[in-house]
Design a protein around this motif. Structure first.
Motif, short mmCIF file in Angstrom:
data_model
loop_
_atom_site.label_atom_id
_atom_site.label_comp_id
_atom_site.label_asym_id
_atom_site.label_seq_id
_atom_site.Cartn_x
_atom_site.Cartn_y
_atom_site.Cartn_z
N LYS A 159 8.97 -1.16 -45.68
CA LYS A 159 8.00 -0.87 -46.74
C LYS A 159 8.67 -0.15 -47.90
O LYS A 159 8.41 -0.44 -49.07
N ALA A 160 9.55 0.80 -47.58
CA ALA A 160 10.25 1.53 -48.64
C ALA A 160 11.11 0.59 -49.47
O ALA A 160 11.10 0.65 -50.71
N ILE A 161 11.85 -0.29 -48.81
CA ILE A 161 12.74 -1.21 -49.52
C ILE A 161 11.94 -2.14 -50.42
O ILE A 161 12.31 -2.39 -51.57
N GLY A 162 10.81 -2.65 -49.92
CA GLY A 162 9.97 -3.52 -50.73
C GLY A 162 9.43 -2.81 -51.97
O GLY A 162 9.40 -3.39 -53.06
N LEU A 163 9.03 -1.57 -51.81
CA LEU A 163 8.50 -0.80 -52.94
C LEU A 163 9.60 -0.48 -53.95
O LEU A 163 9.38 -0.57 -55.17
N PHE A 164 10.78 -0.08 -53.46
CA PHE A 164 11.88 0.18 -54.38
C PHE A 164 12.27 -1.08 -55.14
O PHE A 164 12.57 -1.04 -56.34
N ASP A 165 12.26 -2.21 -54.46
CA ASP A 165 12.59 -3.48 -55.11
C ASP A 165 11.62 -3.77 -56.25
O ASP A 165 12.03 -4.17 -57.35
N ALA A 166 10.32 -3.54 -56.01
CA ALA A 166 9.33 -3.77 -57.06
C ALA A 166 9.53 -2.80 -58.22
O ALA A 166 9.39 -3.18 -59.39
N LEU A 167 9.86 -1.55 -57.92
CA LEU A 167 10.11 -0.56 -58.97
C LEU A 167 11.28 -0.96 -59.84
O LEU A 167 11.20 -0.90 -61.08
N LEU A 168 12.36 -1.37 -59.21
CA LEU A 168 13.59 -1.63 -59.96
C LEU A 168 13.58 -2.98 -60.66
O LEU A 168 14.48 -3.26 -61.46
N ARG A 169 12.57 -3.79 -60.39
CA ARG A 169 12.40 -5.02 -61.17
C ARG A 169 11.73 -4.74 -62.52
O ARG A 169 11.77 -5.58 -63.41
N GLN A 170 11.12 -3.55 -62.65
CA GLN A 170 10.50 -3.19 -63.92
C GLN A 170 11.59 -2.87 -64.94
O GLN A 170 12.54 -2.15 -64.63
N PRO A 171 11.48 -3.38 -66.16
CA PRO A 171 12.50 -3.08 -67.18
C PRO A 171 12.52 -1.60 -67.53
O PRO A 171 11.52 -0.90 -67.38
#
Length: 251
Positions: A159-171
């Motif tokens: 869950k943490a990895i998925g959330l971090f991935d979504a965060l870091l896709r934001q410009p």
């Protein structure tokens, strides 16, 4: 605190009183009181009082959310922050042998994510503060679960990895637009690497992805080689063949 209680008792939502705002402010005041209690005395001596204040704060924050037709992400973030503070206190007590008598720190971190931050993400999926809070809460839960050999650690890390991935896709421009400081983006990148590292094994797993993320972290200046070398989350990677290059700053 007594004034907040009186205002809440006198409020009437049928007359248009914003009871959810009153409860949110009350929750914040209770959290502040808990922080002051711990700041002005030994944690173990005041832990009971602080835990009670944090439990009341979490209850008021949850009531505020329930009374809102569409809760503000900031209110959900406050609920998550309060539960995360309770988890940190319980973690410190557990490490000192003084825990028990309530929910575990790992359980409180998970609740901070599900009952706080992720509620805000359901209202606004792009809210970065809620996203950071949820990702950090799941990572903190996973660390404690791994220490105890609990099977839930893998799910929490996922869950943490998925959330971090979504965060870091934001410009980066979106981080600026939402008023976050540049160091907060760097911290998110660093914690994302920690989550990947904990999910990796030297023999396989996500080791390639972890290496690429760590090298990018050092190249971007978000961490130094010495910081990575001292991080317990990365300790199990020190035997892989590329670690000497990373820890020496040669990437």
């Amino acid at each position: 605190l007594s004034l907040h209680e009186e205002v809440c008792a006198r409020s009437d939502s049928t007359r248009g009183d914003a009871l959810d705002s009153v409860l949110r402010d009350w929750a914040q005041a209770l959290w502040d009181a808990a922080s002051l209690a711990l700041a002005h005395g030994h944690a173990s001596a005041l832990a009971g009082s602080a835990k009670e204040l944090l439990a009341r704060a979490a209850s008021k924050a949850a009531d505020s959310i329930r009374l809102s037709a569409v809760p503000l992400p900031s209110s959900c973030c406050l609920a998550g922050d309060i539960l995360a503070a309770a988890a940190e206190l319980e973690r410190d007590l557990e490490s000192g042998g003084g825990g028990g008598g309530g929910e575990s720190a790992a359980s409180l971190y998970a609740k901070a994510a599900t009952d706080g931050y992720e509620r805000g993400l359901r209202v606004s999926a792009r809210d970065l503060r809620c996203g950071i809070g949820a990702a950090d809460a799941w990572l903190s839960a996973a660390r404690l679960q791994r220490q105890r050999g609990e099977a839930d650690a893998a799910a929490s890390l996922g869950k943490a990895i998925g959330l971090f991935d979504a965060l870091l896709r934001q410009p980066e421009s979106e981080w600026i637009r939402q008023g976050l400081a540049s160091n907060e983006l760097g911290e998110a990148r660093y914690n994302a690497c920690c989550a990947l590292a904990l999910a990796s094994t030297p023999a396989g797993g996500r080791i390639g992805e972890c290496r690429a993320s760590l090298e990018a972290l050092v190249t971007a200046g978000d961490a130094t080689a010495s910081e990575l070398a001292a991080d317990d989350d990365l300790a199990h990677l020190r035997g892989v063949e590329w670690w000497p290059l990373l820890s020496s700053g040669t990437v």
